[in-house]
Design a protein around this motif. Structure first.
Motif, short mmCIF file in Angstrom:
data_model
loop_
_atom_site.label_atom_id
_atom_site.label_comp_id
_atom_site.label_asym_id
_atom_site.label_seq_id
_atom_site.Cartn_x
_atom_site.Cartn_y
_atom_site.Cartn_z
N UNK B 304 0.81 -1.22 0.00
CA UNK B 304 0.00 0.00 0.00
C UNK B 304 0.85 1.26 0.00
N UNK B 305 2.17 1.16 0.07
CA UNK B 305 2.99 2.36 0.19
C UNK B 305 3.12 3.09 -1.13
N UNK B 306 3.10 4.41 -1.05
CA UNK B 306 3.27 5.22 -2.25
C UNK B 306 4.65 5.86 -2.29
N UNK B 307 5.31 5.87 -1.13
CA UNK B 307 6.63 6.47 -1.03
C UNK B 307 7.68 5.36 -1.04
N UNK B 308 8.63 5.50 -1.94
CA UNK B 308 9.63 4.46 -2.15
C UNK B 308 10.39 4.14 -0.86
N UNK B 309 10.77 5.18 -0.14
CA UNK B 309 11.59 4.97 1.04
C UNK B 309 10.79 4.32 2.16
N UNK B 310 9.54 4.73 2.24
CA UNK B 310 8.66 4.15 3.25
C UNK B 310 8.43 2.67 2.97
N UNK B 311 8.35 2.35 1.68
CA UNK B 311 8.18 0.95 1.29
C UNK B 311 9.37 0.11 1.77
N UNK B 312 10.58 0.62 1.51
CA UNK B 312 11.77 -0.13 1.94
C UNK B 312 11.79 -0.23 3.46
N UNK B 313 11.38 0.85 4.12
CA UNK B 313 11.38 0.84 5.58
C UNK B 313 10.45 -0.25 6.11
N UNK B 314 9.25 -0.32 5.53
CA UNK B 314 8.32 -1.36 5.97
C UNK B 314 8.86 -2.75 5.67
N UNK B 315 9.57 -2.86 4.55
CA UNK B 315 10.10 -4.19 4.22
C UNK B 315 11.07 -4.66 5.30
N UNK B 316 11.74 -3.70 5.97
CA UNK B 316 12.64 -4.07 7.06
C UNK B 316 11.88 -4.77 8.18
N UNK B 317 10.68 -4.29 8.46
CA UNK B 317 9.90 -4.91 9.52
C UNK B 317 9.66 -6.38 9.19
N UNK B 318 9.35 -6.64 7.92
CA UNK B 318 9.12 -8.02 7.52
C UNK B 318 10.39 -8.87 7.60
N UNK B 319 11.49 -8.32 7.12
CA UNK B 319 12.73 -9.09 7.14
C UNK B 319 13.19 -9.36 8.57
N UNK B 320 13.04 -8.38 9.42
CA UNK B 320 13.42 -8.61 10.81
C UNK B 320 12.46 -9.60 11.46
N UNK B 321 11.25 -9.71 10.92
CA UNK B 321 10.33 -10.74 11.38
C UNK B 321 10.90 -12.13 11.16
N UNK B 322 11.53 -12.33 9.98
CA UNK B 322 12.16 -13.64 9.74
C UNK B 322 13.28 -13.89 10.74
N UNK B 323 14.05 -12.85 11.02
CA UNK B 323 15.15 -13.00 11.99
C UNK B 323 14.57 -13.42 13.35
#
Lengths: 626, 511
Positions: B304-323
């Motif tokens: 749902x993100x429209x801002x590129x940087x915000x998108x990458x930021x949210x993706x961090x939440x997911x990746x850290x979820x795997x960790x």
């Protein structure tokens, strides 16, 4: 040459690196480098085959260690390749048909600005595909599996400025990834149960069966099948394949007809020992295959875009392969895979000729009568169509119809009846394409130019294969290829239920002729005004077929209305509820403490500064103490 | 003082020395200041590499130890050392900082003030590196908090439009978490062995031996875990992250995603789990649940993100979820996966933020719709790099993102057989959620590439003079791009380092 089998992967890999790194300087030489790499790869594989012939059947499975991958104490994981009749057959298809398609692509991509990138990706694809089929364990197989998926993505989206190509590339990757995740889960179960990915451990060797309970085997098999369904575009993960035709036509021929999409069939056939232990897995394979065969065939009938029609046809043919595997006729499944690689590559590339000669026109309603301007192409397409339709003595007859014959005598009457319907439809849709595109009146403007000699040469070779592979390789159950595969895949046991082979053969020919007859009745030149129309919406049944029974539309609706709207709702929830709570706590805290709103004041900054000062002081103190 | 016992102290404090030198430079010497930034981070990186080279990989336990009295009144010691769990993160800290210094040769965001910018970056570097070598809880806390301040200023002064709000939120939220963490530390100090100590080795052995009562562990684990969870950040404590990232300057984002988030996950592995094993066992299903929710939640939010940087930021939440999912399984594979995932995420997401920074530099917008596509045609190299890194981030085998994710999922197929035996079904649900997450991750990254990279260039950018990758960008990105490939093809370079330490940790946990 068996020891050198690693070269089949290494040579295209290196050539790919060269093309991707300095392709710009190579210009049009890129294509020749890539094709030469494939030819070398083919020669090595051929050499391995010849060496294999000199060995007794039971010694034809050899494991070649290419490199030691990981060494940890006593345990060493090495990069092993498996050379056996099955893997070498697959490798020969990939390198043989692959070489021809590369050669063709030199001509086809003549006007493209970035041949280095194109051929780099093509070679990279072949390297991954060869790793997939030559792997000796499921881990390398999986690496190859994902690698070919990546190359498929890159090549579908090769003309990245076209919105449909960009969309199709994404769709292909994501849809197949659903299957890939299932495959990955299957590998987890495998790892936990066997503690190994090695084929010899997981699949048993030298006749011994893997030690595993039926339930676990079912779980692994069905998860592997999930991966196969994604990669081989079977129901319900098939929706990416027709759209993938937005890629350059050689890509469609190589990846989306002859090789990558058959990886699912290869996986099931390779892992058949596991499927057999499970009591339901094979039945599921057969049902999935039959459903795909019928669905693909009927959907193909509704397409006006030649390449999309062929894509649905590929799905249908892959369905027949799964049907054969599901019924336990593994050598016949592979025989059809080989035959299909020839004739489907040929059909795609000849449609490529049409596109090349007619400014990318693929709508059969705007073609017609092409045999006058493009006699070679018409004849070559006709050869492919004959092979696919299943008329004797061409290759389709020795494979697809053999599957039905075997099914009947195995007592699987349901498979025979419905499969015959599928065979009839196959003849119908391929004849329809030929009649609409190549005979009758010209419906295009200007003149189409015939493909160059460079493009025609590989097509002639493919046509010879398509027409005569059935006789040459003896694809029938007792023939050369199936017997060659016997050490790995076992012998096809022919049942004796139902009518005799002679009766069934006649029946098969009759069914095929009915299909061609229907196509002639509907699409013969005299009838053209009945079907050459461009309605906004296809009416009734035509619309259902044209849209592949609206499955794709349903998915698109779900993604847009449930998926993306749900995501937007969740983003709103995140902002207002989850984050709102945080902000609310902040506001409450400042109000309760009677302070000025902390958000605007300079308090935090001052606090932070003193914090930093304190931290530095502590560190200095520490430094002094030491 | 020998190299053996002073190496990590010198290396860790060198950036602070650099900050002091830079602070004394005259403001006009802008180039020299930037050069000094590169020199100091470069020298520190050389030392860090030397430490890694001299490290004995066959041995479990701390190396390069220095353990001296610090504040003897309360038993606080200056105890530093390094083991296989610390080493990859420690080296990564110095690598990313060095690359950020190189990047700053060209890019110092408004309002300039290079001197302060680089000095703060160096200070941040010491704080992050120190966290990974501290073996005294108070020392750990000091480094932990030291990180907060320079990052606050980097966002508050050099950030974009909404920097005030984002920086204060970042500061207060993580401070809030660390207060609970400190309380937990103090509780362990007072409940720990006699004489009271903050020494992490002593407390670990005490905790593993079952020294802390079960009730104590449940309470204190909750407090400590809250502090770490905010830093990771775990869902639902993540909302400071998208704001902080979106507003932070490029190198702030790179270091925030690349290193700082790992301090939280590192805390779980280093402190929370071994000190309080019973608490870990009881909380593991909850941590796993939050991690699994976080994976799917973040992926949907990304869509749902429209801002590129915000998108990458949210993706961090997911990746850290795997960790975190790997950690929650309390298995060797899971924790190995977590450490690998941390390194991989640091390299990949750090690189993604570099890309987004450079995209912003060209377009002066981060809005996906305004960028409008066609980057592969106008800037094929930048587009190619962006695609490469995005594909690595979605976990393609052969690239760095794969191993951490796939092993985290594998570990949740069979979580710790001793302490989580009755939770197997639950963890398999988490595994399936993680699997769904990987599909959605492919979805949002490829959709992003479709909208940014592919398609045709909108007319408004035709005359904008978009320049492809610059030399300075190649230099600062090259090592990361190479690492993405090397980590993917040869994961042993991390697993080989962490192997002994993790199996040592798990043997101690034994159960």
């Amino acid at each position: 040459m068996i020891d050198l089998i690693g070269l089949t992967i290494a040579v295209p890999l290196v050539a790919s690196g060269v093309n991707l790194l300095i392709g710009k300087r190579l210009g049009r030489r890129s294509g020749w480098i890539a094709t030469a790499a494939m030819a070398v790869s083919f020669i090595v594989a051929l050499g391995a085959l010849l060496q294999m012939f000199s060995l007794p059947a039971e010694e034809r499975t050899q494991v070649v260690t290419v490199a030691e991958w990981i060494r940890a104490g006593a345990a060493a994981v090495s990069l092993d390749l498996r050379v056996d009749p099955l893997s070498i057959t697959m490798a020969l298809v990939v390198t043989g048909v692959g070489s021809l398609i590369h050669l063709y692509a030199i001509g086809y991509m003549d006007h493209d600005e970035r041949p280095g990138r194109f051929f780099g990706y093509m070679n990279l694809f072949c390297a991954f595909m060869l790793a997939l089929v030559l792997a000796n364990d499921f881990l390398l197989l999986y690496l190859g599996w994902e690698g070919v998926g990546l190359c498929s993505y890159l090549l579908i989206g090769f003309w990245s400025d076209r919105p449909d190509a960009a969309r199709a590339a994404k769709k292909a990757f994501i849809t197949t990834r659903i299957g890939d995740v299932l495959l990955m889960l299957g590998l987890f179960v495998m790892w936990v149960h066997f503690g190994s990915f090695d084929f010899d451990v997981v699949l048993g060797h030298e006749g011994s069966l893997p030690e595993i309970a039926a339930g676990t085997a079912t779980a692994i098999s069905l998860l592997l099948l999930g991966g196969a369904v994604g990669k081989s575009a079977q129901l319900p993960l098939h929706v990416w394949l027709p759209d993938a035709m937005a890629g350059p036509t050689p890509v469609s021929a190589l990846i989306h007809a002859a090789t990558m999409v058959t990886a699912g069939v290869y996986l099931v056939v390779r892992a058949h020992a596991l499927f057999e232990i499970s009591d339901v897995a094979l039945a599921v394979v057969a049902v999935v295959g039959l459903a795909g065969a019928l669905y693909g065939g009927f959907s193909s009938l509704g397409q006006y875009d030649m390449k999309r029609a062929l894509a649905y046809s590929t799905m249908s043919q892959l369905g027949f392969m799964f049907l054969a595997a599901g019924l336990g006729f593994y050598p016949t499944a592979i025989a059809l895979l080989v035959a299909h690689a020839f004739y489907k590559a040929l059909l795609f590339l000849t449609s490529g000729n049409v596109m090349h000669g007619l400014h990318d026109e693929v709508d059969v309603r705007r073609l017609g009568g092409l045999r006058h301007d493009m006699p070679w192409t018409a004849a070559l397409f006709g050869a492919g169509a004959l092979a696919l339709s299943g008329l004797p003595p061409f290759s389709g007859f020795f494979t697809k119809d053999v599957i039905l014959d075997l099914a009947s005598r195995d007592g699987a009457t349901w498979a025979f009846v419905l499969g015959s319907l599928g065979a009839m439809v196959s003849a119908w849709y391929i004849a329809r394409l030929y009649f609409t595109a190549f005979i009758g009146e010209r419906r295009y403007e200007g003149s189409a130019h015939e493909a160059s000699a460079l493009m025609r040469t590989p097509l002639v070779v493919l046509a010879v294969g398509a027409l005569f592979a059935g006789i040459g390789l003896e694809l029938t159950p007792e023939g050369t290829l199936p017997m060659f595969l016997e050490p790995v895949l076992g012998h096809v046991v022919e049942g004796d239920a139902g009518p005799s082979t002679q009766v069934l053969m006649v029946l098969a020919v009759v069914v095929t002729l009915i299909g061609i007859g229907i196509a002639w009745r509907l699409y013969r030149p005299a009838n053209q005004e009945r079907w050459v129309s461009f309605p906004e919406r296809e009416p009734g049944m035509a619309g259902v077929l044209a849209h592949g029974f609206y499955i794709d539309g349903l998915y698109a609706w779900i993604v847009a209305n449930v998926g993306l709207r749900g995501a937007a709702a969740l983003a709103w929830f995140d902002r207002t509820v989850v984050d709102g709570a945080v902000n609310g706590v902040g506001t409450l805290a400042t109000r309760a403490s009677g302070l000025a709103p902390i958000w605007q004041s300079g308090k935090v900054r001052r606090y932070a500064l003193s914090f930093m000062a304190g931290g530095v002081a502590l560190l200095l103190y520490a430094a002094v103490k030491i | 003082m020998t190299w053996e016992n002073s190496a990590i102290t010198i290396t860790t404090l060198l950036p602070i020395a650099g900050a002091l030198v830079i602070a004394m430079m005259p403001r006009e010497k802008d180039r020299a200041i930037r050069g000094l930034g590169i020199v100091f981070t470069g020298a520190a990186l050389v030392l860090a590499v030397a430490i890694a080279v001299g490290f004995d990989y066959g041995r479990d336990g701390l190396q390069y130890v220095l353990d001296v009295d610090w504040i003897s009144a309360i038993g606080v010691r200056y105890h530093v050392g390094i083991d296989g769990i610390s080493l990859p993160l420690y080296v990564l800290t110095f690598l990313l900082s060095f690359l950020c210094a190189i990047y700053s040769w060209r890019y110092v965001p408004d309002p300039g003030r290079t001197k302060a910018f680089l000095a703060l970056m160096l200070l941040l570097q010491t704080g992050m590196a120190g966290t990974f070598i501290a073996f005294d809880l108070i020392l750990f806390f000091v480094f932990w908090e030291l990180v907060l301040v320079p990052m606050y200023f980097l966002i508050a002064v050099w950030g974009s439009a909404n920097r005030e709000y984002a920086s204060i939120k970042f500061f207060l939220y993580t401070l809030f978490g660390s207060i609970f963490m400190l309380l937990g530390f103090l509780a362990m100090y007072f409940q720990g062995p006699d004489p009271h100590t903050f020494d992490m080795v002593v407390l670990r052995d005490y905790g593993i031996a079952g020294g802390f009562s079960q009730t104590f562990q449940l309470v204190v684990f909750g407090a400590v875990a809250l502090g770490f969870a905010v830093k990771v950040p775990m869902w639902p404590f993540h909302t400071w992250l998208p704001d902080a990232h979106t507003e932070a300057p490029t190198i702030g984002s790179v270091l925030l995603a690349g290193i700082m988030l790992k301090m939280g996950t590192y805390g779980f592995i280093r402190i929370a789990i071994p000190f309080l094993p019973y608490g870990a066992q009881k909380y593991a299903p909850w941590i796993g649940a939050l991690a699994a929710i976080g994976i799917v939640y973040a992926a949907l939010a990304c869509l749902a993100q429209k801002d590129l940087k915000r998108l990458i930021a949210f993706s961090s939440v997911g990746h850290m979820g795997f960790v975190m999912l790997g950690i929650a399984t309390l298995t060797e594979i899971g924790i190995q996966a977590a450490i690998f995932g941390m390194v991989a995420h640091g390299v990949i997401t750090g690189m993604l933020f570099f890309c987004v920074g450079s995209i912003y530099d060209r377009y002066h917008t981060r809005e996906i719709a305004k960028i409008g596509g066609g980057m592969l045609q106008t800037m094929p190299k930048l587009g190619g790099i962006f695609a490469f890194v995005a594909i690595a981030s979605l976990g393609l085998p052969g690239l760095a993102g794969f191993w951490g994710e796939v092993m985290a999922l594998l570990s949740s197929f069979s979580p710790n057989e001793f302490v989580l035996a009755d939770q197997v079904g639950l963890f398999r649900v988490f595994m399936v959620m993680g699997g769904i997450g990987t599909v959605l991750t492919a979805g949002y990254f490829l959709w992003m590439l479709q909208r940014v990279n592919m398609g045709t260039l909108p007319d408004q950018w035709r005359e904008a003079g978009l320049r492809d990758v610059l030399a300075i960008e190649w230099v600062s990105w090259g090592p990361l791009l190479l690492l993405i490939l090397v980590l993917g093809l040869y994961p042993r370079i991390v697993f080989g380092v962490t192997d002994e330490a993790v199996s040592g940790l798990l043997t101690l946990l034994g159960s």
